[in-house]
Design a protein around this motif. Structure first.
Motif, PDB file in Angstrom:
ATOM      1  N   SER A  88       0.834  -1.197   0.000  1.00  0.00           N
ATOM      2  CA  SER A  88       0.000   0.000   0.000  1.00  0.00           C
ATOM      3  C   SER A  88       0.868   1.245   0.000  1.00  0.00           C
ATOM      4  CB  SER A  88      -0.900   0.011   1.237  1.00  0.00           C
ATOM      5  OG  SER A  88      -1.608   1.233   1.337  1.00  0.00           O
ATOM      6  N   GLU A  89       0.340   2.315  -0.575  1.00  0.00           N
ATOM      7  CA  GLU A  89       1.044   3.596  -0.549  1.00  0.00           C
ATOM      8  C   GLU A  89       0.922   4.268   0.809  1.00  0.00           C
ATOM      9  OE1 GLU A  89      -0.566   5.976  -3.642  1.00  0.00           O
ATOM     10  OE2 GLU A  89      -0.050   4.575  -5.248  1.00  0.00           O
ATOM     11  N   HIS A  90       0.040   3.755   1.650  1.00  0.00           N
ATOM     12  CA  HIS A  90      -0.257   4.390   2.938  1.00  0.00           C
ATOM     13  C   HIS A  90       0.184   3.486   4.081  1.00  0.00           C
ATOM     14  CE1 HIS A  90      -2.633   7.368   0.762  1.00  0.00           C
ATOM     15  NE2 HIS A  90      -3.091   6.366   0.053  1.00  0.00           N
ATOM     16  N   PRO A  91       0.544   4.067   5.226  1.00  0.00           N
ATOM     17  CA  PRO A  91       1.043   3.259   6.339  1.00  0.00           C
ATOM     18  C   PRO A  91      -0.026   2.356   6.939  1.00  0.00           C
ATOM     19  CG  PRO A  91       0.718   5.540   7.023  1.00  0.00           C
ATOM     20  CD  PRO A  91       0.541   5.510   5.537  1.00  0.00           C
ATOM     21  N   ASP A  92       0.423   1.259   7.489  1.00  0.00           N
ATOM     22  CA  ASP A  92      -0.432   0.373   8.261  1.00  0.00           C
ATOM     23  C   ASP A  92      -1.088   1.178   9.381  1.00  0.00           C
ATOM     24  OD1 ASP A  92      -1.379  -2.117   9.436  1.00  0.00           O
ATOM     25  OD2 ASP A  92       0.262  -1.933  10.868  1.00  0.00           O
ATOM     26  N   TRP A  93      -2.319   0.798   9.728  1.00  0.00           N
ATOM     27  CA  TRP A  93      -3.090   1.508  10.759  1.00  0.00           C
ATOM     28  C   TRP A  93      -2.285   1.662  12.038  1.00  0.00           C
ATOM     29  CZ3 TRP A  93      -6.529  -0.351  15.003  1.00  0.00           C
ATOM     30  CH2 TRP A  93      -7.500   0.593  15.383  1.00  0.00           C
ATOM     31  N   ALA A  94      -1.646   0.601  12.474  1.00  0.00           N
ATOM     32  CA  ALA A  94      -0.865   0.667  13.708  1.00  0.00           C
ATOM     33  C   ALA A  94       0.314   1.623  13.559  1.00  0.00           C
ATOM     34  CB  ALA A  94      -0.370  -0.725  14.093  1.00  0.00           C
ATOM     35  N   GLU A  95       0.964   1.592  12.402  1.00  0.00           N
ATOM     36  CA  GLU A  95       2.103   2.472  12.171  1.00  0.00           C
ATOM     37  C   GLU A  95       1.681   3.938  12.115  1.00  0.00           C
ATOM     38  OE1 GLU A  95       5.341   1.848  12.154  1.00  0.00           O
ATOM     39  OE2 GLU A  95       4.826  -0.216  12.717  1.00  0.00           O
ATOM     40  N   ALA A  96       0.485   4.197  11.574  1.00  0.00           N
ATOM     41  CA  ALA A  96       0.003   5.576  11.436  1.00  0.00           C
ATOM     42  C   ALA A  96      -0.216   6.248  12.787  1.00  0.00           C
ATOM     43  CB  ALA A  96      -1.295   5.595  10.629  1.00  0.00           C
ATOM     44  N   MET A  97      -0.389   5.455  13.836  1.00  0.00           N
ATOM     45  CA  MET A  97      -0.648   6.019  15.168  1.00  0.00           C
ATOM     46  C   MET A  97       0.621   6.451  15.894  1.00  0.00           C
ATOM     47  SD  MET A  97      -3.501   3.437  16.700  1.00  0.00           S
ATOM     48  CE  MET A  97      -4.722   2.703  15.628  1.00  0.00           C
ATOM     49  N   ARG A  98       1.731   5.960  15.454  1.00  0.00           N
ATOM     50  CA  ARG A  98       2.972   6.235  16.175  1.00  0.00           C
ATOM     51  C   ARG A  98       3.368   7.707  16.017  1.00  0.00           C
ATOM     52  NH1 ARG A  98       4.719   1.163  17.584  1.00  0.00           N
ATOM     53  NH2 ARG A  98       4.114  -0.536  16.186  1.00  0.00           N
ATOM     54  N   GLY A  99       3.695   8.338  17.134  1.00  0.00           N
ATOM     55  CA  GLY A  99       4.184   9.707  17.089  1.00  0.00           C
ATOM     56  C   GLY A  99       3.116  10.768  16.977  1.00  0.00           C
ATOM     57  N   VAL A 100       1.832  10.398  17.096  1.00  0.00           N
ATOM     58  CA  VAL A 100       0.750  11.386  17.028  1.00  0.00           C
ATOM     59  C   VAL A 100      -0.180  11.198  18.214  1.00  0.00           C
ATOM     60  CG1 VAL A 100       0.833  11.580  14.512  1.00  0.00           C
ATOM     61  CG2 VAL A 100      -0.693   9.908  15.571  1.00  0.00           C
ATOM     62  N   GLU A 101      -0.957  12.243  18.503  1.00  0.00           N
ATOM     63  CA  GLU A 101      -1.936  12.191  19.586  1.00  0.00           C
ATOM     64  C   GLU A 101      -3.179  11.459  19.093  1.00  0.00           C
ATOM     65  OE1 GLU A 101      -3.095  12.850  23.483  1.00  0.00           O
ATOM     66  OE2 GLU A 101      -1.184  13.418  22.564  1.00  0.00           O
ATOM     67  N   ILE A 102      -3.603  10.441  19.822  1.00  0.00           N
ATOM     68  CA  ILE A 102      -4.736   9.616  19.398  1.00  0.00           C
ATOM     69  C   ILE A 102      -5.942   9.891  20.296  1.00  0.00           C
ATOM     70  CG2 ILE A 102      -5.565   7.273  18.998  1.00  0.00           C
ATOM     71  CD1 ILE A 102      -3.315   8.126  17.147  1.00  0.00           C
ATOM     72  N   ASP A 103      -7.026  10.343  19.680  1.00  0.00           N
ATOM     73  CA  ASP A 103      -8.286  10.538  20.402  1.00  0.00           C
ATOM     74  C   ASP A 103      -9.437  10.175  19.470  1.00  0.00           C
ATOM     75  OD1 ASP A 103      -8.417  12.679  18.624  1.00  0.00           O
ATOM     76  OD2 ASP A 103      -8.157  14.212  20.156  1.00  0.00           O
ATOM     77  N   ALA A 104     -10.666  10.414  19.920  1.00  0.00           N
ATOM     78  CA  ALA A 104     -11.835  10.038  19.122  1.00  0.00           C
ATOM     79  C   ALA A 104     -11.836  10.740  17.768  1.00  0.00           C
ATOM     80  CB  ALA A 104     -13.113  10.355  19.898  1.00  0.00           C
ATOM     81  N   GLN A 105     -11.467  12.021  17.738  1.00  0.00           N
ATOM     82  CA  GLN A 105     -11.459  12.763  16.481  1.00  0.00           C
ATOM     83  C   GLN A 105     -10.426  12.192  15.512  1.00  0.00           C
ATOM     84  OE1 GLN A 105     -13.758  15.289  15.794  1.00  0.00           O
ATOM     85  NE2 GLN A 105     -13.002  14.927  13.713  1.00  0.00           N
ATOM     86  N   TRP A 106      -9.298  11.730  16.040  1.00  0.00           N
ATOM     87  CA  TRP A 106      -8.281  11.132  15.169  1.00  0.00           C
ATOM     88  C   TRP A 106      -8.835   9.907  14.463  1.00  0.00           C
ATOM     89  CZ3 TRP A 106      -5.926   6.536  14.192  1.00  0.00           C
ATOM     90  CH2 TRP A 106      -4.780   6.569  13.391  1.00  0.00           C
ATOM     91  N   PHE A 107      -9.536   9.052  15.210  1.00  0.00           N
ATOM     92  CA  PHE A 107     -10.100   7.846  14.606  1.00  0.00           C
ATOM     93  C   PHE A 107     -11.167   8.197  13.569  1.00  0.00           C
ATOM     94  CE2 PHE A 107      -8.463   5.648  18.469  1.00  0.00           C
ATOM     95  CZ  PHE A 107      -7.730   4.665  17.822  1.00  0.00           C
ATOM     96  N   LEU A 108     -12.002   9.201  13.862  1.00  0.00           N
ATOM     97  CA  LEU A 108     -13.031   9.610  12.907  1.00  0.00           C
ATOM     98  C   LEU A 108     -12.402  10.153  11.624  1.00  0.00           C
ATOM     99  CD1 LEU A 108     -16.055  10.045  12.335  1.00  0.00           C
ATOM    100  CD2 LEU A 108     -15.833  12.307  13.373  1.00  0.00           C
ATOM    101  N   ASP A 109     -11.444  11.051  11.758  1.00  0.00           N
ATOM    102  CA  ASP A 109     -10.780  11.631  10.586  1.00  0.00           C
ATOM    103  C   ASP A 109     -10.031  10.566   9.796  1.00  0.00           C
ATOM    104  OD1 ASP A 109     -11.709  14.099  11.377  1.00  0.00           O
ATOM    105  OD2 ASP A 109      -9.818  14.734  12.298  1.00  0.00           O
ATOM    106  N   ASP A 110      -9.375   9.657  10.515  1.00  0.00           N
ATOM    107  CA  ASP A 110      -8.645   8.586   9.849  1.00  0.00           C
ATOM    108  C   ASP A 110      -9.604   7.704   9.054  1.00  0.00           C
ATOM    109  OD1 ASP A 110      -6.083   6.908   9.606  1.00  0.00           O
ATOM    110  OD2 ASP A 110      -7.505   5.455  10.416  1.00  0.00           O
ATOM    111  N   GLY A 111     -10.767   7.434   9.627  1.00  0.00           N
ATOM    112  CA  GLY A 111     -11.755   6.607   8.939  1.00  0.00           C
ATOM    113  C   GLY A 111     -12.250   7.253   7.663  1.00  0.00           C
ATOM    114  N   ILE A 112     -12.569   8.536   7.728  1.00  0.00           N
ATOM    115  CA  ILE A 112     -13.064   9.239   6.539  1.00  0.00           C
ATOM    116  C   ILE A 112     -11.986   9.262   5.454  1.00  0.00           C
ATOM    117  CG2 ILE A 112     -13.767  11.498   5.655  1.00  0.00           C
ATOM    118  CD1 ILE A 112     -15.213  11.908   8.365  1.00  0.00           C
ATOM    119  N   GLY A 113     -10.756   9.549   5.850  1.00  0.00           N
ATOM    120  CA  GLY A 113      -9.670   9.552   4.877  1.00  0.00           C
ATOM    121  C   GLY A 113      -9.456   8.189   4.265  1.00  0.00           C
TER     122      GLY A 113
END
Length: 257
Positions: A88-113
């Protein structure tokens, strides 16, 4: 009508047949199953899957996901397995979380993207095309799954029901069955420790709830991008996934009663 099938350690396992269609026919039960991954299946789960008459398993997960949580199989397993190692051209879900703040909005935005790009990823196009070809010719039931059985799986199941002529409202309702409240707490209880152990993230309950759920906005996003790019869902199915009139007829002949 009960669609969820309870397993000890396979989440979101359900039959997505049984819906009426525009032709007046009904999608057959007992041929179309969907689920989360099978890595944690108990021996009883494996025996039960072995009794479903599965001719094929379509595993939509990435190579790293399959390596991290390898599927378990039952004794005498002989089903066809559809998977791929296309990067994939995009990082694995687990990898995408590293180094960023994770909250409910992050999961929602990540899902839409994710839903905006998922229909056009090369690995998905390959898997979805092979899924439809396999589905048309398999002599028995199939189960399609990804990691949680909600996003990649949700999209391909929605497209399947569309091909079979199921009404759009029923397609969305089927997609939203992932949000079964009796299972949400169990999925949250699993995901919290999984994120801690595999990603090093402590995530609060509000964020976990978003992470294990689906939203109609997600599916609307994917279908909206599909229609904007190819004029219609049918245009995408034909031009991108190779679901032409002949394949559609074969699918309907096999899966409609």
């Amino acid at each position: 009508m009960t669609r969820h099938i309870d397993f000890d350690a396979i989440e979101n396992f359900r039959d997505f047949g049984g819906y009426g269609t525009a032709s007046g026919r009904t999608v057959r039960r007992g041929l179309l199953y969907r689920s989360a991954n099978h890595a944690y299946a108990s021996e009883a789960d494996l025996r039960r899957m072995g009794e479903l008459g599965l001719a094929a398993i379509i595993d939509l997960r990435r190579t790293e996901e399959r390596t991290r949580e390898p599927s378990r199989r039952w004794q005498g397993f002989s089903a066809t397995v559809i998977e791929n190692d296309i990067r994939s051209e995009h990082p694995d879900w687990a990898e995408a979380m590293r180094g960023v703040e994770i909250d409910a909005q992050w999961f929602l935005d990540d899902g839409i993207g994710y839903y905006r790009r998922a229909p056009f990823e090369a690995r998905h196009i390959d898997l979805f095309n092979r899924y439809f070809q396999t589905l048309a010719g398999a002599e028995g039931a199939i189960v399609v799954h990804c990691a949680a059985g909600k996003d990649r799986t949700g999209l391909i199941c929605a497209l399947t029901l569309h091909v079979l002529g199921v009404d759009a409202d029923d397609i969305v309702a089927d997609y939203l069955l992932t949000n079964d409240e009796s299972r949400i707490a169990r999925k949250m209880a699993f995901l919290g420790p999984w994120l801690r152990d595999n990603v090093g993230k402590a995530v609060d309950e509000a964020a976990l709830r978003v992470a294990v759920s689906v939203s109609s906005t997600y599916l609307e996003t994917a279908l909206g991008v599909i229609c904007a790019t190819h004029g219609s869902i049918d245009g995408y199915l034909t031009e991108v996934l190779g679901v032409d009139a002949g394949l559609r007829d074969r699918l309907q002949a096999r899966l409609l009663a």
